[in-house]
Design a protein around this motif. Structure first.
Motif, PDB file in Angstrom:
ATOM      1  N   ALA A 195       0.918  -1.468   0.016  1.00 26.54           N
ATOM      2  CA  ALA A 195       0.019   0.051  -0.020  1.00 26.54           C
ATOM      3  C   ALA A 195       0.877   1.341   0.003  1.00 26.54           C
ATOM      4  O   ALA A 195       1.444   1.703   1.014  1.00 26.54           O
ATOM      5  CB  ALA A 195      -0.975   0.171   1.351  1.00 26.54           C
ATOM      6  N   GLU A 196       1.041   1.614  -1.112  1.00 26.36           N
ATOM      7  CA  GLU A 196       2.300   2.599  -1.326  1.00 26.36           C
ATOM      8  C   GLU A 196       1.840   4.091  -0.369  1.00 26.36           C
ATOM      9  O   GLU A 196       2.531   4.812  -0.210  1.00 26.36           O
ATOM     10  CB  GLU A 196       2.441   3.032  -2.806  1.00 26.36           C
ATOM     11  CG  GLU A 196       2.988   1.983  -3.702  1.00 26.36           C
ATOM     12  CD  GLU A 196       2.486   2.118  -5.239  1.00 26.36           C
ATOM     13  OE1 GLU A 196       1.513   2.983  -5.585  1.00 26.36           O
ATOM     14  OE2 GLU A 196       3.241   1.773  -5.873  1.00 26.36           O
ATOM     15  N   ASN A 197       0.520   4.291  -0.320  1.00 29.51           N
ATOM     16  CA  ASN A 197       0.075   5.331   0.346  1.00 29.51           C
ATOM     17  C   ASN A 197      -0.273   5.289   1.727  1.00 29.51           C
ATOM     18  O   ASN A 197      -1.099   5.930   2.374  1.00 29.51           O
ATOM     19  CB  ASN A 197      -1.186   5.918  -0.428  1.00 29.51           C
ATOM     20  CG  ASN A 197      -2.377   4.934  -0.441  1.00 29.51           C
ATOM     21  OD1 ASN A 197      -1.905   3.793  -0.194  1.00 29.51           O
ATOM     22  ND2 ASN A 197      -3.568   5.382  -0.771  1.00 29.51           N
ATOM     23  N   LEU A 198       0.349   4.154   2.138  1.00 25.63           N
ATOM     24  CA  LEU A 198       0.115   4.312   4.041  1.00 25.63           C
ATOM     25  C   LEU A 198       0.977   5.417   4.486  1.00 25.63           C
ATOM     26  O   LEU A 198       2.010   5.196   4.234  1.00 25.63           O
ATOM     27  CB  LEU A 198       0.287   2.631   4.180  1.00 25.63           C
ATOM     28  CG  LEU A 198      -0.362   2.699   5.769  1.00 25.63           C
ATOM     29  CD1 LEU A 198      -1.788   1.907   5.732  1.00 25.63           C
ATOM     30  CD2 LEU A 198       0.705   1.534   6.646  1.00 25.63           C
ATOM     31  N   VAL A 199       0.285   6.044   5.459  1.00 17.14           N
ATOM     32  CA  VAL A 199       1.067   7.077   5.924  1.00 17.14           C
ATOM     33  C   VAL A 199       1.047   6.845   7.462  1.00 17.14           C
ATOM     34  O   VAL A 199      -0.069   6.535   7.980  1.00 17.14           O
ATOM     35  CB  VAL A 199       0.459   8.444   5.651  1.00 17.14           C
ATOM     36  CG1 VAL A 199       0.995   9.675   6.575  1.00 17.14           C
ATOM     37  CG2 VAL A 199       0.539   8.679   4.141  1.00 17.14           C
ATOM     38  N   THR A 200       2.134   6.934   8.236  1.00 12.86           N
ATOM     39  CA  THR A 200       1.896   7.015   9.464  1.00 12.86           C
ATOM     40  C   THR A 200       2.460   8.283  10.104  1.00 12.86           C
ATOM     41  O   THR A 200       3.352   8.863   9.849  1.00 12.86           O
ATOM     42  CB  THR A 200       3.048   5.929  10.287  1.00 12.86           C
ATOM     43  OG1 THR A 200       2.596   4.740   9.613  1.00 12.86           O
ATOM     44  CG2 THR A 200       2.902   5.825  11.781  1.00 12.86           C
ATOM     45  N   VAL A 201       1.765   8.679  11.147  1.00 14.58           N
ATOM     46  CA  VAL A 201       1.948   9.932  11.938  1.00 14.58           C
ATOM     47  C   VAL A 201       1.990   9.665  13.450  1.00 14.58           C
ATOM     48  O   VAL A 201       1.487   8.788  14.056  1.00 14.58           O
ATOM     49  CB  VAL A 201       1.034  11.052  11.861  1.00 14.58           C
ATOM     50  CG1 VAL A 201       1.178  11.501  10.236  1.00 14.58           C
ATOM     51  CG2 VAL A 201      -0.256  10.830  12.167  1.00 14.58           C
ATOM     52  N   VAL A 202       2.986  10.149  13.922  1.00 17.54           N
ATOM     53  CA  VAL A 202       3.369   9.917  15.708  1.00 17.54           C
ATOM     54  C   VAL A 202       3.119  11.285  16.380  1.00 17.54           C
ATOM     55  O   VAL A 202       3.481  12.334  15.622  1.00 17.54           O
ATOM     56  CB  VAL A 202       4.712   9.578  15.638  1.00 17.54           C
ATOM     57  CG1 VAL A 202       5.264   9.397  17.159  1.00 17.54           C
ATOM     58  CG2 VAL A 202       5.054   8.255  14.880  1.00 17.54           C
ATOM     59  N   HIS A 203       2.481  11.175  17.447  1.00 16.72           N
ATOM     60  CA  HIS A 203       2.346  12.286  18.404  1.00 16.72           C
ATOM     61  C   HIS A 203       3.234  12.249  19.399  1.00 16.72           C
ATOM     62  O   HIS A 203       3.494  11.301  20.171  1.00 16.72           O
ATOM     63  CB  HIS A 203       0.749  12.283  18.830  1.00 16.72           C
ATOM     64  CG  HIS A 203       0.351  13.082  19.833  1.00 16.72           C
ATOM     65  ND1 HIS A 203       0.614  13.419  20.971  1.00 16.72           N
ATOM     66  CD2 HIS A 203      -0.421  14.524  19.446  1.00 16.72           C
ATOM     67  CE1 HIS A 203       0.038  14.466  21.538  1.00 16.72           C
ATOM     68  NE2 HIS A 203      -0.545  15.187  20.603  1.00 16.72           N
ATOM     69  N   SER A 204       3.662  13.504  19.859  1.00 18.84           N
ATOM     70  CA  SER A 204       4.349  13.890  20.906  1.00 18.84           C
ATOM     71  C   SER A 204       3.659  14.721  21.953  1.00 18.84           C
ATOM     72  O   SER A 204       3.216  15.784  21.443  1.00 18.84           O
ATOM     73  CB  SER A 204       5.783  13.774  20.544  1.00 18.84           C
ATOM     74  OG  SER A 204       6.111  14.767  19.529  1.00 18.84           O
ATOM     75  N   GLY A 205       4.186  14.552  23.093  1.00 20.63           N
ATOM     76  CA  GLY A 205       3.482  15.529  24.146  1.00 20.63           C
ATOM     77  C   GLY A 205       4.636  15.830  25.271  1.00 20.63           C
ATOM     78  O   GLY A 205       5.915  15.446  24.700  1.00 20.63           O
ATOM     79  N   PRO A 206       4.348  16.417  26.352  1.00 19.33           N
ATOM     80  CA  PRO A 206       5.459  16.825  27.112  1.00 19.33           C
ATOM     81  C   PRO A 206       6.469  15.617  27.588  1.00 19.33           C
ATOM     82  O   PRO A 206       7.701  16.045  27.805  1.00 19.33           O
ATOM     83  CB  PRO A 206       4.908  17.165  28.427  1.00 19.33           C
ATOM     84  CG  PRO A 206       3.359  16.973  28.256  1.00 19.33           C
ATOM     85  CD  PRO A 206       2.998  16.591  26.798  1.00 19.33           C
ATOM     86  N   ASP A 207       6.068  14.360  27.817  1.00 22.27           N
ATOM     87  CA  ASP A 207       6.819  13.222  27.943  1.00 22.27           C
ATOM     88  C   ASP A 207       7.351  12.451  27.001  1.00 22.27           C
ATOM     89  O   ASP A 207       7.770  11.137  26.920  1.00 22.27           O
ATOM     90  CB  ASP A 207       6.067  12.271  28.796  1.00 22.27           C
ATOM     91  CG  ASP A 207       5.605  12.821  30.242  1.00 22.27           C
ATOM     92  OD1 ASP A 207       6.361  13.730  30.537  1.00 22.27           O
ATOM     93  OD2 ASP A 207       4.622  12.782  30.656  1.00 22.27           O
ATOM     94  N   GLY A 208       7.349  13.120  25.576  1.00 23.04           N
ATOM     95  CA  GLY A 208       7.990  12.098  24.494  1.00 23.04           C
ATOM     96  C   GLY A 208       6.522  11.661  23.416  1.00 23.04           C
ATOM     97  O   GLY A 208       5.415  12.035  23.549  1.00 23.04           O
ATOM     98  N   ASP A 209       7.047  10.664  22.836  1.00 30.37           N
ATOM     99  CA  ASP A 209       6.150   9.886  21.725  1.00 30.37           C
ATOM    100  C   ASP A 209       4.854   9.206  22.564  1.00 30.37           C
ATOM    101  O   ASP A 209       5.132   8.378  23.411  1.00 30.37           O
ATOM    102  CB  ASP A 209       6.636   8.868  20.860  1.00 30.37           C
ATOM    103  CG  ASP A 209       7.605   9.631  19.868  1.00 30.37           C
ATOM    104  OD1 ASP A 209       7.488  10.939  19.725  1.00 30.37           O
ATOM    105  OD2 ASP A 209       8.564   9.068  19.356  1.00 30.37           O
ATOM    106  N   ASP A 210       3.636   9.699  22.391  1.00 33.73           N
ATOM    107  CA  ASP A 210       2.420   9.080  23.031  1.00 33.73           C
ATOM    108  C   ASP A 210       1.532   8.730  22.061  1.00 33.73           C
ATOM    109  O   ASP A 210       0.134   8.578  22.734  1.00 33.73           O
ATOM    110  CB  ASP A 210       2.242   9.961  24.268  1.00 33.73           C
ATOM    111  CG  ASP A 210       1.759  11.413  23.870  1.00 33.73           C
ATOM    112  OD1 ASP A 210       1.696  11.740  22.600  1.00 33.73           O
ATOM    113  OD2 ASP A 210       1.368  12.400  24.721  1.00 33.73           O
ATOM    114  N   GLY A 211       1.438   8.746  20.974  1.00 39.80           N
ATOM    115  CA  GLY A 211       0.397   8.351  20.180  1.00 39.80           C
ATOM    116  C   GLY A 211       0.861   8.322  18.606  1.00 39.80           C
ATOM    117  O   GLY A 211       1.826   8.756  18.421  1.00 39.80           O
ATOM    118  N   TYR A 212       0.122   7.145  17.804  1.00 46.79           N
ATOM    119  CA  TYR A 212       0.354   7.041  16.342  1.00 46.79           C
ATOM    120  C   TYR A 212      -0.674   6.542  15.910  1.00 46.79           C
ATOM    121  O   TYR A 212      -1.707   6.159  16.391  1.00 46.79           O
ATOM    122  CB  TYR A 212       1.640   6.183  16.105  1.00 46.79           C
ATOM    123  CG  TYR A 212       1.305   4.658  16.217  1.00 46.79           C
ATOM    124  CD1 TYR A 212       1.419   3.855  17.665  1.00 46.79           C
ATOM    125  CD2 TYR A 212       0.828   4.077  15.329  1.00 46.79           C
ATOM    126  CE1 TYR A 212       0.999   2.733  17.907  1.00 46.79           C
ATOM    127  CE2 TYR A 212       0.280   2.799  15.651  1.00 46.79           C
ATOM    128  CZ  TYR A 212       0.555   2.055  16.646  1.00 46.79           C
ATOM    129  OH  TYR A 212       0.312   0.641  16.902  1.00 46.79           O
TER     130      TYR A 212
END
Ligand code: COA
Length: 389
Positions: A195-212
């Motif tokens: 799936a060439e168009n699969l995109v992943t984004v990662v969220h970071s808050g005050p304590d670092g990466d905490d969601g994707y």
């Protein structure tokens, strides 16, 4: 008459894979696909039924772990690739495979996804968790306010390394969630490559990466763009909300589909709660308590007077017995039973998705004091398993 064997080499694993795929009306694996497929075969966990030298039925388990109500994590067998050759069905091949698998699996609990609702109850699996399929009208989806953290897009190499770590860190967030095994990630990364168009984004808050979140967008014949959310996990509600702000503010996207827990508060994110439409509620987790005493001891219980539950298990009689369940824990007793229940229905109530009183109303169980049992087994969080296998 068929006999059941544990498979041990690559050629047998490939025949197993082919037989299962044919039972599902799919083609056999290509050489290229088999390079990935072979990585999902774990020695000692793959069995097949044979008629002489001919393989006629398959199943296997993947070793993982599962969250139970209260937050404990227990060893778990993810049962998969159940298939019987079309010219051998309804002769007891699956029954033999299930009996063998249940008597040898090392884990105290097993779950599976059922292709049909009438197959697995007889083997002690109960419907223990459901999922909501949601469609969101992205053009009208307004989330008031601004994000509080930062969302960044990650390249495929980074996500291959980072997402498994993040899933292990906070993906096991509710009863029914399971850890992912190396073969699962191998298949996932292969699909991602396709799936060439699969995109992943990662969220970071005050304590670092905490969601994707991983998603893909496709365009239909009417020039409408549709997003499918493939994988989504968060450690806290700031990450959850910020990632939804990101998804719903993406240009060109008309609709979004996502799988969610029954109690996911997503409707409350939007100014207009009607932008979230439940397309379907479907059965998801079929759960088999392999070791009833261990699994009853593993979970937490609500506040209510103790209840004595008598369990019947035709395939694993070591589970038969009476268990006194209280908010302090569980013990095996000789006392008279309040409720009599077969092991498949104990599986159905185990994660808190179903209530004893509902099973009693449907005349599926007998006894008394169902309200107390409901209170003991209630879970404040609905079950979900975000890992398809
Ligand atoms: C589902 C499947 C594995 C069943 O295998 P099988 O060898 O025919 O099953 P068994 O003969 O051991 O059947 C045991 C019992 O389950 C019942 N049963 C089996 N499959 C059933 C189905 N799809 N629907 C309803 N009942 C079913 C049988 O009628 C039998 O009942 P009985 O004991 O009252 O006579 C096989 O039909 C198959 O491979 N189907 C296609 C692939 C698939 O759906 N796999 C499951 C993926 S989760």
């Amino acid at each position: 008459m068929t006999d059941i064997r544990v498979l041990a080499d690559d050629a047998q694993y490939r025949a197993h894979n082919t037989l299962f795929r044919r039972a599902m009306h799919w083609g056999p694996p290509t050489d290229e696909k088999w390079e990935i497929g072979r990585r999902t075969y774990e020695p000692g966990r793959v069995i097949a039924a044979f008629d002489g030298d001919t393989m006629v039925g398959t199943t296997q388990t993947f070793a993982s772990s599962m969250v139970v109500p209260g937050g404990a994590v227990v060893p778990h067998a993810a049962v998969s690739r159940v298939g019987v050759r079309a010219d051998y069905t309804r002769r007891g091949v699956l029954s033999g495979l299930m009996r063998e698998q249940l008597s040898t699996v090392p884990d105290p609990v097993a779950t599976l996804r059922a292709s049909e609702g009438r197959i697995y109850g007889r083997f002690g699996y109960g419907l223990a968790g459901r999922v909501r399929f949601l469609r969101i009208d992205a053009r009208k989806a307004v989330i008031p306010g601004s994000p509080v953290g930062r969302v960044r897009m990650v390249d495929p190499d980074t996500s291959d390394k980072l997402v498994p770590e993040l899933h292990q860190a906070f993906g096991l967030d509710r009863p029914g969630q399971i850890s992912r095994w190396p073969g699962w990630w191998a298949i996932h990364q292969d699909r991602k490559g396709e799936a060439e168009n699969l995109v992943t984004v990662v969220h970071s808050g005050p304590d670092g990466d905490d969601g994707y979140v991983s998603y893909k967008v496709s365009e239909d014949d009417d020039f409408k763009h549709h997003m499918q959310v493939e994988d989504f996990a968060w450690a806290n509600t700031d990450a959850w909300r910020d990632l939804w702000i990101y998804l719903t503010r993406l240009d060109l996207v008309d609709t979004i589909t996502v799988d969610a827990a029954l109690d996911d508060p997503i409707n409350w994110l939007f100014e207009d709660p009607r932008v979230v439409f439940t397309k379907d509620v479907f059965d998801q987790i079929w759960l088999r308590l392999v070791d009833v005493p261990r699994m009853l001891a593993a979970r937490a219980y609500g506040a209510a007077a103790p209840v004595v539950i008598e369990v019947h298990d035709k395939l694993l009689p070591a589970n038969d017995g009476r268990y006194r369940v209280s908010s302090d824990g569980v013990e095996r007793v000789d006392a008279p039973a309040d409720i009599t229940i077969p092991v498949d229905l104990l599986g159905a109530v185990y994660l808190g998705d179903t209530k004893f009183s509902d099973l009693a109303a449907a005349r599926r169980i007998e006894g008394a004091r169902f309200d107390e049992a409901d209170a003991l087994f209630a879970s404040p969080v609905a079950p979900l398993c975000s890992t398809f296998f």
